[in-house]
Write a protein that holds these residues in place. Structure first.
Motif, PDB file in Angstrom:
ATOM      1  N   LEU A 140       0.850  -1.183   0.000  1.00  0.00           N
ATOM      2  CA  LEU A 140       0.000   0.000   0.000  1.00  0.00           C
ATOM      3  C   LEU A 140       0.890   1.239   0.000  1.00  0.00           C
ATOM      4  CD1 LEU A 140      -2.700  -1.066   2.615  1.00  0.00           C
ATOM      5  CD2 LEU A 140      -2.687  -1.426   0.137  1.00  0.00           C
ATOM      6  N   LEU A 141       0.444   2.275  -0.680  1.00  0.00           N
ATOM      7  CA  LEU A 141       1.212   3.512  -0.781  1.00  0.00           C
ATOM      8  C   LEU A 141       0.312   4.692  -0.455  1.00  0.00           C
ATOM      9  CD1 LEU A 141       2.062   1.494  -3.343  1.00  0.00           C
ATOM     10  CD2 LEU A 141       3.691   3.330  -3.772  1.00  0.00           C
ATOM     11  N   ASP A 142       0.925   5.750   0.070  1.00  0.00           N
ATOM     12  CA  ASP A 142       0.193   7.002   0.216  1.00  0.00           C
ATOM     13  C   ASP A 142       1.004   8.140  -0.391  1.00  0.00           C
ATOM     14  OD1 ASP A 142       2.154   7.540   2.065  1.00  0.00           O
ATOM     15  OD2 ASP A 142       0.802   7.923   3.733  1.00  0.00           O
ATOM     16  N   ARG A 143       0.336   9.245  -0.652  1.00  0.00           N
ATOM     17  CA  ARG A 143       0.942  10.373  -1.350  1.00  0.00           C
ATOM     18  C   ARG A 143       1.053  11.558  -0.410  1.00  0.00           C
ATOM     19  NH1 ARG A 143      -1.740  14.281  -4.426  1.00  0.00           N
ATOM     20  NH2 ARG A 143      -0.460  15.357  -5.990  1.00  0.00           N
ATOM     21  N   ASP A 144       2.269  12.091  -0.287  1.00  0.00           N
ATOM     22  CA  ASP A 144       2.504  13.265   0.532  1.00  0.00           C
ATOM     23  C   ASP A 144       1.977  14.499  -0.204  1.00  0.00           C
ATOM     24  OD1 ASP A 144       4.430  15.713   1.256  1.00  0.00           O
ATOM     25  OD2 ASP A 144       4.374  14.353   2.961  1.00  0.00           O
ATOM     26  N   LYS A 145       1.108  15.244   0.461  1.00  0.00           N
ATOM     27  CA  LYS A 145       0.471  16.383  -0.200  1.00  0.00           C
ATOM     28  C   LYS A 145       1.468  17.493  -0.546  1.00  0.00           C
ATOM     29  CE  LYS A 145      -4.071  15.690   1.907  1.00  0.00           C
ATOM     30  NZ  LYS A 145      -5.127  16.273   2.785  1.00  0.00           N
ATOM     31  N   LYS A 146       2.468  17.692   0.310  1.00  0.00           N
ATOM     32  CA  LYS A 146       3.415  18.787   0.082  1.00  0.00           C
ATOM     33  C   LYS A 146       4.389  18.468  -1.049  1.00  0.00           C
ATOM     34  CE  LYS A 146       3.265  20.741   4.740  1.00  0.00           C
ATOM     35  NZ  LYS A 146       4.076  21.103   5.956  1.00  0.00           N
ATOM     36  N   SER A 147       5.037  17.319  -0.948  1.00  0.00           N
ATOM     37  CA  SER A 147       6.043  16.963  -1.953  1.00  0.00           C
ATOM     38  C   SER A 147       5.438  16.286  -3.177  1.00  0.00           C
ATOM     39  CB  SER A 147       7.085  16.026  -1.338  1.00  0.00           C
ATOM     40  OG  SER A 147       6.504  14.764  -1.037  1.00  0.00           O
ATOM     41  N   GLU A 148       4.185  15.802  -3.014  1.00  0.00           N
ATOM     42  CA  GLU A 148       3.492  15.055  -4.062  1.00  0.00           C
ATOM     43  C   GLU A 148       4.177  13.723  -4.374  1.00  0.00           C
ATOM     44  OE1 GLU A 148       2.893  17.540  -7.472  1.00  0.00           O
ATOM     45  OE2 GLU A 148       1.389  18.769  -6.468  1.00  0.00           O
ATOM     46  N   GLN A 149       5.074  13.287  -3.506  1.00  0.00           N
ATOM     47  CA  GLN A 149       5.750  12.011  -3.709  1.00  0.00           C
ATOM     48  C   GLN A 149       4.983  10.893  -3.012  1.00  0.00           C
ATOM     49  OE1 GLN A 149       9.884  12.176  -2.619  1.00  0.00           O
ATOM     50  NE2 GLN A 149      10.377  13.686  -4.193  1.00  0.00           N
ATOM     51  N   TRP A 150       5.089   9.712  -3.579  1.00  0.00           N
ATOM     52  CA  TRP A 150       4.455   8.529  -3.013  1.00  0.00           C
ATOM     53  C   TRP A 150       5.446   7.781  -2.134  1.00  0.00           C
ATOM     54  CZ3 TRP A 150      -0.657   6.990  -3.934  1.00  0.00           C
ATOM     55  CH2 TRP A 150      -1.352   7.747  -4.884  1.00  0.00           C
ATOM     56  N   HIS A 151       4.919   7.123  -1.098  1.00  0.00           N
ATOM     57  CA  HIS A 151       5.759   6.351  -0.181  1.00  0.00           C
ATOM     58  C   HIS A 151       5.093   5.022   0.137  1.00  0.00           C
ATOM     59  CE1 HIS A 151       7.039  10.543   0.494  1.00  0.00           C
ATOM     60  NE2 HIS A 151       8.230  10.016   0.672  1.00  0.00           N
ATOM     61  N   ILE A 152       5.924   4.038   0.418  1.00  0.00           N
ATOM     62  CA  ILE A 152       5.431   2.707   0.769  1.00  0.00           C
ATOM     63  C   ILE A 152       5.005   2.685   2.233  1.00  0.00           C
ATOM     64  CG2 ILE A 152       5.946   0.242   0.795  1.00  0.00           C
ATOM     65  CD1 ILE A 152       6.123   1.561  -1.960  1.00  0.00           C
ATOM     66  N   MET A 153       3.808   2.192   2.478  1.00  0.00           N
ATOM     67  CA  MET A 153       3.282   2.088   3.842  1.00  0.00           C
ATOM     68  C   MET A 153       3.692   0.718   4.408  1.00  0.00           C
ATOM     69  SD  MET A 153      -0.465   3.663   2.899  1.00  0.00           S
ATOM     70  CE  MET A 153      -1.118   3.661   4.574  1.00  0.00           C
ATOM     71  N   LEU A 154       4.910   0.637   4.915  1.00  0.00           N
ATOM     72  CA  LEU A 154       5.444  -0.651   5.363  1.00  0.00           C
ATOM     73  C   LEU A 154       4.588  -1.294   6.453  1.00  0.00           C
ATOM     74  CD1 LEU A 154       9.320  -0.214   5.486  1.00  0.00           C
ATOM     75  CD2 LEU A 154       7.934  -1.330   3.744  1.00  0.00           C
ATOM     76  N   MET A 155       4.080  -0.478   7.376  1.00  0.00           N
ATOM     77  CA  MET A 155       3.335  -1.032   8.498  1.00  0.00           C
ATOM     78  C   MET A 155       1.886  -1.323   8.153  1.00  0.00           C
ATOM     79  SD  MET A 155       5.863  -1.267  10.339  1.00  0.00           S
ATOM     80  CE  MET A 155       4.963  -2.206  11.563  1.00  0.00           C
ATOM     81  N   GLU A 156       1.462  -1.010   6.944  1.00  0.00           N
ATOM     82  CA  GLU A 156       0.114  -1.329   6.492  1.00  0.00           C
ATOM     83  C   GLU A 156       0.140  -2.399   5.400  1.00  0.00           C
ATOM     84  OE1 GLU A 156      -2.568  -0.196   7.879  1.00  0.00           O
ATOM     85  OE2 GLU A 156      -1.520   1.176   9.223  1.00  0.00           O
ATOM     86  N   SER A 157       1.322  -2.737   4.931  1.00  0.00           N
ATOM     87  CA  SER A 157       1.466  -3.731   3.876  1.00  0.00           C
ATOM     88  C   SER A 157       1.805  -5.084   4.482  1.00  0.00           C
ATOM     89  CB  SER A 157       2.552  -3.291   2.891  1.00  0.00           C
ATOM     90  OG  SER A 157       2.244  -2.015   2.327  1.00  0.00           O
ATOM     91  N   GLU A 158       1.992  -6.081   3.634  1.00  0.00           N
ATOM     92  CA  GLU A 158       2.306  -7.425   4.120  1.00  0.00           C
ATOM     93  C   GLU A 158       3.642  -7.471   4.848  1.00  0.00           C
ATOM     94  OE1 GLU A 158       2.006 -10.092   0.845  1.00  0.00           O
ATOM     95  OE2 GLU A 158      -0.172  -9.910   0.689  1.00  0.00           O
TER      96      GLU A 158
END
Length: 205
Positions: A140-158
């Motif tokens: 799962l990934l989320d998008r930072d509103k300020k930088s507009e970059q995506w990041h991996i949600m390690l603690m929400e993924s497998e």
């Protein structure tokens, strides 16, 4: 609501962290290369907070050892509790890098193919994404509103299961240390009460 996007792999030089697939492959390539700094960089803020919390738990245990345990027991208690890691790490990122397994898989073609994207889904607002790899791992990934970059949600993924398992010793050691302190406090209280009781005994004429 998620919409599925068609995806075609590109060159590593074209990877863009403001696109979910680009962020994932930057993360994946860092992981396969054993690059802890890169894995940390492309992990989300909640992952950073998680490791900072674990670091602060180590600090609390270290302070408990210093406050309640005899000086002669400090060294072994710090080793057994894991607080000795504080000699090498100064924050949550440092703890992550210390525990990160830096084994390199970059040249293993089977692993590389298995970690390629099979499906990419992005929600309507482009704030969250879900990636399924060819090996059926889900990120799962989320998008930072300020930088507009995506990041991996390690603690929400497998990956969360392996992370929590690798840090399971911390919670166990914290509970064991707390029990040791409670036993020591109870022992000291009994000694004080025994001394007071002895002092309060009526003296023989």
């Amino acid at each position: 609501m998620l919409m599925m996007l068609a995806w075609a792999p590109g060159c590593s030089s074209e990877l863009d962290p403001t696109e979910p697939d680009g962020a994932y492959y930057l993360f994946r390539d860092a992981l396969l290369a054993g690059d802890g700094e890169g894995v940390w960089k492309y992990s989300d803020q909640a992952t950073h907070v998680y490791f900072q919390d674990r670091y602060e738990h180590l600090v609390e245990m270290d302070e408990t050892i210093e406050q309640f345990l005899p000086l002669t027991d400090h060294r072994i208690a710090r080793q057994q509790s894991g607080a000795v890691l504080l000699d090498e790490v100064k924050d949550g990122k440092g703890l992550f890098l210390k525990l990160f397994q830096s084994q390199k898989f970059a040249e293993d073609e089977a692993i590389r193919i298995g970690t390629d994207i099979d499906e990419l889904e992005v929600n309507k607002d482009s704030t969250a994404a879900r990636i399924s790899t060819r090996a059926k791992q889900v990120y799962l990934l989320d998008r930072d509103k300020k930088s507009e970059q995506w990041h991996i949600m390690l603690m929400e993924s497998e990956t969360s299961k392996s992370i929590e398992n690798s840090l399971g010793w911390l919670g166990h050691n914290e509970s064991a240390l707390q029990q040791t302190v409670e036993d020591l406090v109870a022992e000291q209280r009994e000694k004080r009460e025994a001394i007071i009781a002895e002092l309060m005994k009526p003296k023989a004429d």
